[in-house]
Design a protein around this motif. Structure first.
Motif, PDB file in Angstrom:
ATOM      1  N   PHE A   1       0.811  -1.221   0.000  1.00 63.36           N
ATOM      2  CA  PHE A   1       0.000   0.000   0.000  1.00 63.36           C
ATOM      3  C   PHE A   1       0.841   1.267   0.000  1.00 63.36           C
ATOM      4  O   PHE A   1       0.424   2.282  -0.518  1.00 63.36           O
ATOM      5  CB  PHE A   1      -0.945   0.005   1.204  1.00 63.36           C
ATOM      6  CG  PHE A   1      -1.997  -1.072   1.120  1.00 63.36           C
ATOM      7  CD1 PHE A   1      -3.020  -0.990   0.187  1.00 63.36           C
ATOM      8  CD2 PHE A   1      -1.941  -2.171   1.942  1.00 63.36           C
ATOM      9  CE1 PHE A   1      -3.980  -1.978   0.089  1.00 63.36           C
ATOM     10  CE2 PHE A   1      -2.900  -3.168   1.861  1.00 63.36           C
ATOM     11  CZ  PHE A   1      -3.927  -3.067   0.929  1.00 63.36           C
ATOM     12  N   ASN A   2       2.050   1.210   0.576  1.00 66.88           N
ATOM     13  CA  ASN A   2       2.905   2.401   0.641  1.00 66.88           C
ATOM     14  C   ASN A   2       3.757   2.583  -0.620  1.00 66.88           C
ATOM     15  O   ASN A   2       4.582   3.475  -0.687  1.00 66.88           O
ATOM     16  CB  ASN A   2       3.801   2.350   1.876  1.00 66.88           C
ATOM     17  CG  ASN A   2       4.780   1.185   1.866  1.00 66.88           C
ATOM     18  OD1 ASN A   2       4.859   0.430   0.876  1.00 66.88           O
ATOM     19  ND2 ASN A   2       5.509   1.010   2.941  1.00 66.88           N
ATOM     20  N   GLY A   3       3.549   1.729  -1.640  1.00 66.57           N
ATOM     21  CA  GLY A   3       4.277   1.852  -2.899  1.00 66.57           C
ATOM     22  C   GLY A   3       5.550   1.034  -2.973  1.00 66.57           C
ATOM     23  O   GLY A   3       6.140   0.903  -4.033  1.00 66.57           O
ATOM     24  N   GLU A   4       6.008   0.494  -1.829  1.00 63.50           N
ATOM     25  CA  GLU A   4       7.180  -0.373  -1.834  1.00 63.50           C
ATOM     26  C   GLU A   4       6.751  -1.778  -2.271  1.00 63.50           C
ATOM     27  O   GLU A   4       5.577  -2.051  -2.469  1.00 63.50           O
ATOM     28  CB  GLU A   4       7.803  -0.400  -0.439  1.00 63.50           C
ATOM     29  CG  GLU A   4       8.383   0.938  -0.036  1.00 63.50           C
ATOM     30  CD  GLU A   4       9.041   0.901   1.323  1.00 63.50           C
ATOM     31  OE1 GLU A   4       9.189  -0.194   1.891  1.00 63.50           O
ATOM     32  OE2 GLU A   4       9.403   1.971   1.812  1.00 63.50           O
ATOM     33  N   PHE A   5       7.734  -2.663  -2.424  1.00 60.41           N
ATOM     34  CA  PHE A   5       7.466  -4.019  -2.887  1.00 60.41           C
ATOM     35  C   PHE A   5       7.940  -5.046  -1.870  1.00 60.41           C
ATOM     36  O   PHE A   5       8.997  -4.894  -1.263  1.00 60.41           O
ATOM     37  CB  PHE A   5       8.178  -4.284  -4.227  1.00 60.41           C
ATOM     38  CG  PHE A   5       7.655  -3.445  -5.341  1.00 60.41           C
ATOM     39  CD1 PHE A   5       6.572  -3.875  -6.094  1.00 60.41           C
ATOM     40  CD2 PHE A   5       8.213  -2.226  -5.632  1.00 60.41           C
ATOM     41  CE1 PHE A   5       6.069  -3.098  -7.117  1.00 60.41           C
ATOM     42  CE2 PHE A   5       7.731  -1.435  -6.651  1.00 60.41           C
ATOM     43  CZ  PHE A   5       6.647  -1.873  -7.400  1.00 60.41           C
ATOM     44  N   SER A   6       7.160  -6.083  -1.733  1.00 60.74           N
ATOM     45  CA  SER A   6       7.564  -7.240  -0.946  1.00 60.74           C
ATOM     46  C   SER A   6       8.010  -8.307  -1.947  1.00 60.74           C
ATOM     47  O   SER A   6       7.241  -8.697  -2.823  1.00 60.74           O
ATOM     48  CB  SER A   6       6.372  -7.750  -0.128  1.00 60.74           C
ATOM     49  OG  SER A   6       6.673  -9.017   0.438  1.00 60.74           O
ATOM     50  N   VAL A   7       9.261  -8.753  -1.824  1.00 58.48           N
ATOM     51  CA  VAL A   7       9.791  -9.780  -2.715  1.00 58.48           C
ATOM     52  C   VAL A   7      10.215 -10.959  -1.846  1.00 58.48           C
ATOM     53  O   VAL A   7      11.053 -10.803  -0.953  1.00 58.48           O
ATOM     54  CB  VAL A   7      11.001  -9.266  -3.524  1.00 58.48           C
ATOM     55  CG1 VAL A   7      11.558 -10.361  -4.417  1.00 58.48           C
ATOM     56  CG2 VAL A   7      10.615  -8.049  -4.343  1.00 58.48           C
TER      57      VAL A   7
END
Length: 116
Positions: free
Chosen positions: A105-111
């Motif tokens: 939601f904050n624009g970062e990515f979970s990889v």
């Protein structure tokens, strides 16, 4: 050197999602895609509503030893997703595994990458 941390909970989540059909998830959630990793090759599908080729390439190269892809191709699927395939230029960090990427939601990515 790239360092990857994978928790048991993350690995369990990956297995559950792999069994439920990752392309189904990408169809319903344009902020998610997954890829299979095997012997220096990467294949998967993404939703073009949430991703494009440049973004996918920048993320999947984490599987590669030197963060460089050797090749990349893609083609649209009947379901509106984009299928992609890639190779690592000089080898992979794992012999095989599974990769999940999700925009938060904050624009970062979970990889998350799990494998052997």
């Amino acid at each position: 050197m790239n360092r990857m941390a994978v928790t048991l909970a993350g690995a369990a989540l990956i297995l559950v999602n792999a069994c439920s059909g990752s392309s189904d998830i990408s169809q319903k959630n344009p902020n998610y895609y997954s890829a299979k990793l095997r012997d220096g090759t990467i294949s998967g599908t993404y939703n073009p509503v949430g991703y494009d080729a440049d973004l996918v390439k920048s993320q999947i190269k984490a599987y590669c030893v030197d963060m460089r892809l050797g090749g990349y191709s893609e083609a649209p699927t009947e379901g509106g997703l984009m299928a992609f395939g890639a190779t690592c230029a000089t080898g992979a960090n794992l012999s095989s595994g599974f990769m999940e990427v999700e925009r938060l939601f904050n624009g970062e990515f979970s990889v998350e990458i799990a494998g052997i």
